[in-house]
Write a protein that holds these residues in place. Sequence first.
Motif, PDB file in Angstrom:
ATOM      1  N   ARG A  66     100.882  55.626  62.692  1.00 21.64           N
ATOM      2  CA  ARG A  66     101.417  55.596  64.050  1.00 21.64           C
ATOM      3  C   ARG A  66     100.308  55.548  65.107  1.00 21.64           C
ATOM      4  O   ARG A  66     100.245  54.618  65.909  1.00 21.64           O
ATOM      5  N   ASN A  67      99.443  56.561  65.096  1.00 19.49           N
ATOM      6  CA  ASN A  67      98.432  56.613  66.156  1.00 19.49           C
ATOM      7  C   ASN A  67      97.389  55.505  66.084  1.00 19.49           C
ATOM      8  O   ASN A  67      97.036  54.936  67.114  1.00 19.49           O
ATOM      9  N   PRO A  68      96.899  55.148  64.880  1.00 20.07           N
ATOM     10  CA  PRO A  68      95.952  54.021  64.838  1.00 20.07           C
ATOM     11  C   PRO A  68      96.562  52.719  65.364  1.00 20.07           C
ATOM     12  O   PRO A  68      95.927  51.999  66.142  1.00 20.07           O
ATOM     13  N   LEU A  69      97.817  52.422  64.979  1.00 17.33           N
ATOM     14  CA  LEU A  69      98.448  51.181  65.435  1.00 17.33           C
ATOM     15  C   LEU A  69      98.662  51.180  66.938  1.00 17.33           C
ATOM     16  O   LEU A  69      98.284  50.238  67.638  1.00 17.33           O
ATOM     17  N   LEU A  70      99.286  52.264  67.452  1.00 16.00           N
ATOM     18  CA  LEU A  70      99.535  52.337  68.892  1.00 16.00           C
ATOM     19  C   LEU A  70      98.210  52.366  69.652  1.00 16.00           C
ATOM     20  O   LEU A  70      98.081  51.771  70.722  1.00 16.00           O
ATOM     21  N   GLY A  71      97.219  53.042  69.074  1.00 17.09           N
ATOM     22  CA  GLY A  71      95.908  53.127  69.724  1.00 17.09           C
ATOM     23  C   GLY A  71      95.233  51.765  69.817  1.00 17.09           C
ATOM     24  O   GLY A  71      94.750  51.369  70.871  1.00 17.09           O
TER      25      GLY A  71
END
Lengths: 225, 235
Positions: free
Chosen positions: A62-67
């Motif tokens: 989640r966070n790597p993609l959104l980041g």
Amino acid sequence: MPSSAFLDYVDPWVNWTWLSTHVPLFTDAVLQHLTLTAIAVAGGLALSLPLGIAAHRWRALRNPLLGFFGVVYTIPSLALFALLVPYTGLGIVTAEIGLIGYTVLILMRNLVVGLESVPPAVLDAADGMGYRPLARLLFVELPLALPAMFAGVRIATVTTIGLVTITALIGLGGLGQLINKGLIENFHTPLVVATTLSIALALMADLTLIGLQRVAVPWSRDTAS
Amino acid sequence: MTHLANVVQWFANPAHWSGPDGIPQRLVEHVQISAESVAIGALIALPIGIALGHYGRFGNLAINISNVGRALPSFGLLVIAFQVFGLGNLPILVALVALAIPPMVTNSYVGLREVDPDVREAARGMGYRELTQLLRVELPLAVPLVMAGIRTSAVQVVATATLAALIAGGGFGRYVIDGFAQQDYTKLFAGAVLVAALAMATELSLSGLERLLVPRGIRLLQAPSAGRATTFKTA
């Protein structure tokens, strides 16, 4: 028109005579504008659906993609195009990589938020009724996330219609070409008419999508923000 | 990878670090016009958004101003401002301020609206006057979203200021626009790197500022960075 010196000529904001003889210029520009926007939103949807579902399913993604897409989104479009030009050249490939990169963030974020807001009780009920994970995703979770998705499509579409004008600098632009023409030739009519048309196009696309949402997702009363 | 080597060489060239077309001068121009636009925009937008949020009036207007703002093509706006005001910083300032206002209105409105009604009641019950209640209770609670609005505006203003080079403005956009015009892909790429880095730095430094400004009590309650109430991209 006064027959005085050429320098005294005041360019009106809209020269209707010129406009009436140059309508095809504007219809072509609108057509290119809509094509570039449609490719960007469709491409964004095609990418954001699997990415959004993956980000929802595997928390670690989640966070790597959104980041990552958040960083892409922060890069000004002109700079992003300029970074791509040495590799992909002037033209549609460069424009669409940039535009799709922006729509993916908007669409993926809304999809993830939509999936996360499905009430746990609903998921329990679906499990209790014997839904397999894939069927639960397709028939329970995604339909409930649709209103949020629609909000994302609206934002992505309106944003892209504005951004397409900037692709005039890499040889495309739709209505942006006419804004550029107005700038280069110091001629008000194409500038004012193209800017107005771009705003009108964005607002009309937004209204059309609201209407479409009412028909396709009658269970939603969500508004985009 | 001769292209990237050329870009590295461009940055290493001392000629690009001094004079009116040097990186330091262009940075100052870019930051100055952006900061002025965001400051003027904030002076206009924040009182409106805060007042609308406090009284809970015209919510549709406060939300929809972002929808309309998103529809404005920044390129067209800049060129029209240029035709109206002529050469100089004024047209750039006018266009950038216009684009800075919508996200700040929407975010500060939502921030004020989301203050817990119980907290408002408690403040009133403790004898706070309306203005004191707004300044001492509601605003501190709304800081995360108000700041998110300023951050969104600032990043978009920095991005749009790049386009100002098209109407003879300064800033890092100069390298990009001149690079396109001269088909100098090294200058173009170097300029794009500078613009992207500045946008990123704006986002990060304002997130840092936001963290400092959020009252300690809320910081303990919430996840570190607040989401924005709007997604906004104009350039």
